[in-house]
Scaffold this motif. Structure first.
Motif, PDB file in Angstrom:
ATOM      1  N   ALA A   9      50.254  33.228  35.759  1.00  0.00           N
ATOM      2  CA  ALA A   9      49.167  33.569  36.447  1.00  0.00           C
ATOM      3  C   ALA A   9      48.928  34.866  36.030  1.00  0.00           C
ATOM      4  CB  ALA A   9      49.414  33.424  37.847  1.00  0.00           C
ATOM      5  N   ILE A  10      49.616  35.872  36.098  1.00  0.00           N
ATOM      6  CA  ILE A  10      49.351  37.224  35.662  1.00  0.00           C
ATOM      7  C   ILE A  10      48.875  37.295  34.143  1.00  0.00           C
ATOM      8  CG2 ILE A  10      50.479  39.516  35.468  1.00  0.00           C
ATOM      9  CD1 ILE A  10      52.240  38.791  37.886  1.00  0.00           C
ATOM     10  N   GLN A  11      49.518  36.883  33.468  1.00  0.00           N
ATOM     11  CA  GLN A  11      48.981  36.848  32.088  1.00  0.00           C
ATOM     12  C   GLN A  11      47.558  36.254  31.939  1.00  0.00           C
ATOM     13  OE1 GLN A  11      48.294  34.185  29.865  1.00  0.00           O
ATOM     14  NE2 GLN A  11      48.109  35.466  27.830  1.00  0.00           N
ATOM     15  N   ASP A  15      43.982  37.825  30.795  1.00  0.00           N
ATOM     16  CA  ASP A  15      43.163  37.200  29.619  1.00  0.00           C
ATOM     17  C   ASP A  15      41.714  37.129  30.159  1.00  0.00           C
ATOM     18  OD1 ASP A  15      42.214  35.959  27.405  1.00  0.00           O
ATOM     19  OD2 ASP A  15      43.277  34.109  28.147  1.00  0.00           O
ATOM     20  N   LEU A  16      41.617  36.644  31.479  1.00  0.00           N
ATOM     21  CA  LEU A  16      40.379  36.591  31.726  1.00  0.00           C
ATOM     22  C   LEU A  16      39.353  37.850  32.054  1.00  0.00           C
ATOM     23  CD1 LEU A  16      41.000  33.738  34.461  1.00  0.00           C
ATOM     24  CD2 LEU A  16      39.891  33.409  32.313  1.00  0.00           C
ATOM     25  N   ALA A  17      40.197  38.868  32.494  1.00  0.00           N
ATOM     26  CA  ALA A  17      39.435  40.234  32.823  1.00  0.00           C
ATOM     27  C   ALA A  17      39.233  40.757  31.348  1.00  0.00           C
ATOM     28  CB  ALA A  17      40.621  40.989  33.475  1.00  0.00           C
ATOM     29  N   MET A  18      40.028  40.740  30.362  1.00  0.00           N
ATOM     30  CA  MET A  18      39.482  41.240  28.902  1.00  0.00           C
ATOM     31  C   MET A  18      38.464  40.434  28.648  1.00  0.00           C
ATOM     32  SD  MET A  18      43.560  42.074  27.806  1.00  0.00           S
ATOM     33  CE  MET A  18      43.219  43.171  26.371  1.00  0.00           C
ATOM     34  N   GLY A  19      38.568  39.172  28.737  1.00  0.00           N
ATOM     35  CA  GLY A  19      37.329  38.498  28.132  1.00  0.00           C
ATOM     36  C   GLY A  19      36.150  38.592  28.693  1.00  0.00           C
ATOM     37  N   ARG A  20      36.179  38.883  29.792  1.00  0.00           N
ATOM     38  CA  ARG A  20      34.848  39.299  30.651  1.00  0.00           C
ATOM     39  C   ARG A  20      34.320  40.403  30.651  1.00  0.00           C
ATOM     40  NH1 ARG A  20      33.542  35.940  35.471  1.00  0.00           N
ATOM     41  NH2 ARG A  20      33.099  38.058  36.663  1.00  0.00           N
ATOM     42  N   ALA A 154      48.917  36.397  43.171  1.00  0.00           N
ATOM     43  CA  ALA A 154      49.002  37.174  41.887  1.00  0.00           C
ATOM     44  C   ALA A 154      47.861  37.197  41.019  1.00  0.00           C
ATOM     45  CB  ALA A 154      50.279  36.741  41.262  1.00  0.00           C
ATOM     46  N   LYS A 155      47.319  36.135  40.663  1.00  0.00           N
ATOM     47  CA  LYS A 155      46.163  36.071  39.829  1.00  0.00           C
ATOM     48  C   LYS A 155      44.953  36.532  40.477  1.00  0.00           C
ATOM     49  CE  LYS A 155      43.249  33.042  37.183  1.00  0.00           C
ATOM     50  NZ  LYS A 155      42.686  31.829  36.554  1.00  0.00           N
ATOM     51  N   GLY A 156      44.492  35.758  41.381  1.00  0.00           N
ATOM     52  CA  GLY A 156      43.417  36.336  42.418  1.00  0.00           C
ATOM     53  C   GLY A 156      43.307  37.987  42.740  1.00  0.00           C
ATOM     54  N   LEU A 157      44.514  38.503  43.136  1.00  0.00           N
ATOM     55  CA  LEU A 157      44.589  39.880  43.788  1.00  0.00           C
ATOM     56  C   LEU A 157      44.570  40.840  42.380  1.00  0.00           C
ATOM     57  CD1 LEU A 157      47.562  39.471  46.274  1.00  0.00           C
ATOM     58  CD2 LEU A 157      45.273  40.242  46.630  1.00  0.00           C
ATOM     59  N   LEU A 158      45.174  40.258  41.077  1.00  0.00           N
ATOM     60  CA  LEU A 158      45.211  41.184  40.029  1.00  0.00           C
ATOM     61  C   LEU A 158      43.776  41.352  39.594  1.00  0.00           C
ATOM     62  CD1 LEU A 158      46.259  42.973  37.999  1.00  0.00           C
ATOM     63  CD2 LEU A 158      46.903  40.951  36.781  1.00  0.00           C
ATOM     64  N   LEU A 159      42.985  40.148  39.664  1.00  0.00           N
ATOM     65  CA  LEU A 159      41.541  40.385  39.030  1.00  0.00           C
ATOM     66  C   LEU A 159      40.883  41.079  40.043  1.00  0.00           C
ATOM     67  CD1 LEU A 159      41.136  36.518  38.049  1.00  0.00           C
ATOM     68  CD2 LEU A 159      41.014  38.517  36.474  1.00  0.00           C
ATOM     69  N   PRO A 202      42.521  27.617  37.072  1.00  0.00           N
ATOM     70  CA  PRO A 202      42.553  28.421  35.535  1.00  0.00           C
ATOM     71  C   PRO A 202      41.305  29.246  35.377  1.00  0.00           C
ATOM     72  CG  PRO A 202      41.965  26.013  35.453  1.00  0.00           C
ATOM     73  CD  PRO A 202      42.401  26.146  36.887  1.00  0.00           C
ATOM     74  N   GLU A 203      40.329  29.165  36.358  1.00  0.00           N
ATOM     75  CA  GLU A 203      38.955  29.831  36.194  1.00  0.00           C
ATOM     76  C   GLU A 203      39.172  31.246  36.679  1.00  0.00           C
ATOM     77  OE1 GLU A 203      36.683  28.749  34.166  1.00  0.00           O
ATOM     78  OE2 GLU A 203      37.963  26.911  33.688  1.00  0.00           O
ATOM     79  N   TYR A 204      38.202  32.062  36.536  1.00  0.00           N
ATOM     80  CA  TYR A 204      38.155  33.411  37.169  1.00  0.00           C
ATOM     81  C   TYR A 204      37.906  33.027  38.648  1.00  0.00           C
ATOM     82  CZ  TYR A 204      36.872  38.137  38.061  1.00  0.00           C
ATOM     83  OH  TYR A 204      36.922  39.479  38.337  1.00  0.00           O
ATOM     84  N   TYR A 205      38.547  33.858  39.458  1.00  0.00           N
ATOM     85  CA  TYR A 205      38.705  34.086  40.784  1.00  0.00           C
ATOM     86  C   TYR A 205      39.002  35.394  41.514  1.00  0.00           C
ATOM     87  CZ  TYR A 205      43.143  32.427  41.601  1.00  0.00           C
ATOM     88  OH  TYR A 205      44.826  32.270  41.416  1.00  0.00           O
TER      89      TYR A 205
END
Length: 337
Positions: A9-11, A15-20, A154-159, A202-205
């Motif tokens: 989830a962190i990876q 990936d999503l942040a760098m892509g955006r 972990a994913k949502g908070l990191l984004l 798997p999408e951005y949130y």
């Protein structure tokens, strides 16, 4: 929804942040070619190139100091300190530079930087790979401090942290990296064994910073906790047969006092639980605020349960952690108070 470990989830968040956003850069010790000692940045250098994901010298002061400069310049660095125990050489940069950037420049500059650190014990890492230093950051005005307890958060908070215009300390409980963890483990989680732990979009949130979650609803007492101890608290309630409400803070600073106080006022009893050393731990601040805000609702004093006031033990680390036996027995005592 996709099943992911916290590592995955962190990876995925990276990936999503760098892509955006091309301004997002990732660097630190072994995060580039190798993909991080825990593999949280695996594949990012190959996908985005060595200018956006790269290895840094083994100098935490230099890593964080460079991140502060990049952030002031307009980039959005996500830096990894390989273990939270290694952050002490960088502490001055975090406190004196990153945390004060907005204030000392009267808002002319901000520091949109995330400092990621694997935190806590449970992998037999010994004294220099197992510390939980969150209280050192919650004391510092200008910093946000985040500790997730599951892959989805972990994913949502990191984004959300990457998108935040100010510095965020992002502490990742190592015991939860690969899971599954039900609060009852009596041995280290082996980080090389990967087990799906949670459903993750798997999408951005983004998961908003400063909002706690009710990990378990209950009426008898409230457990205020975060990170690995969320799972210990749930297991303890089941073992004790107590209808405990478990509040997962997710963000320690800013603190969601509304959710905490509403729960304590409902139940009338409260346990503050964390893995870090008891004295001057973040639980002391929680207990003080709860006592002040909920005094007339309390049926018993606020109880703190934490790690022992000793240097981190290697061979006895599973006795050091608050576990279901210790927490469950204290739940029963609190119900009798």
């Amino acid at each position: 929804m996709t099943q992911m470990t916290m590592i995955a989830a962190i990876q995925n968040a990276h990936d999503l942040a760098m892509g955006r956003d091309d301004d997002v850069v990732v660097f630190g010790e072994d995060v580039g070619y190798f993909g991080g000692v825990f593999r949280c940045t695996a594949g990012l250098q190959e996908k985005y190139g060595p200018d956006r994901c790269f290895d840094a010298p083994i100098s935490e002061l230099g890593i964080v100091g460079a991140g502060v400069g990049m952030a002031a310049y307009g980039l959005k660095p996500v830096v990894e300190v390989q273990f939270a125990d290694y952050m002490y050489p960088a502490y001055d940069q975090i406190v004196s530079e990153a945390a004060r950037m907005r204030y000392r420049s009267a808002g002319e500059f901000t520091c949109p930087m995330v400092v990621r650190m694997p935190s806590g014990g449970g992998i037999w890492g010994g004294q220099t790979h197992s510390q939980s230093p969150e209280a050192l950051f919650t004391h510092v005005a200008g910093l946000k401090t985040v500790i997730p307890s599951n892959p989805k958060d972990a994913k949502g908070l990191l984004l959300a942290a990457i998108a935040d215009p100010d510095p965020v300390i992002f502490l990742e409980p190592k015991r939860l990296y690969n899971g599954p963890f039900d609060g009852h483990h009596d041995r280290p989680v082996q980080p090389w064994k990967k087990h799906p732990l949670g459903d993750v979009d798997p999408e951005y949130y983004e998961t908003p910073l400063g909002r706690a979650a009710v990990a378990r609803a209950g009426e008898d007492l409230t457990v205020v906790t975060y990170g690995t101890m969320v799972h210990v608290a749930i297991a303890s309630a089941e073992e004790a047969g107590v209808d405990a409400e478990v509040i997962d803070l997710r963000t320690l600073m800013p603190l969601d006092t509304a959710t905490v106080m509403a729960s304590v006022q409902k139940t009338g009893r409260c346990i503050v639980l964390h893995e870090a050393t008891l004295t001057s731990g973040f639980g002391a601040e929680l207990a003080a605020q709860i006592q002040a805000e909920c005094f007339y609702h309390l049926e018993a004093p606020v109880l703190r349960i934490a790690g022992w006031d000793t240097p981190y033990p290697h061979a006895q680390e599973w006795a050091y952690f608050p576990g279901p036996d210790r927490v469950a027995s204290n739940m029963k005592k609190l119900m009798e108070a």
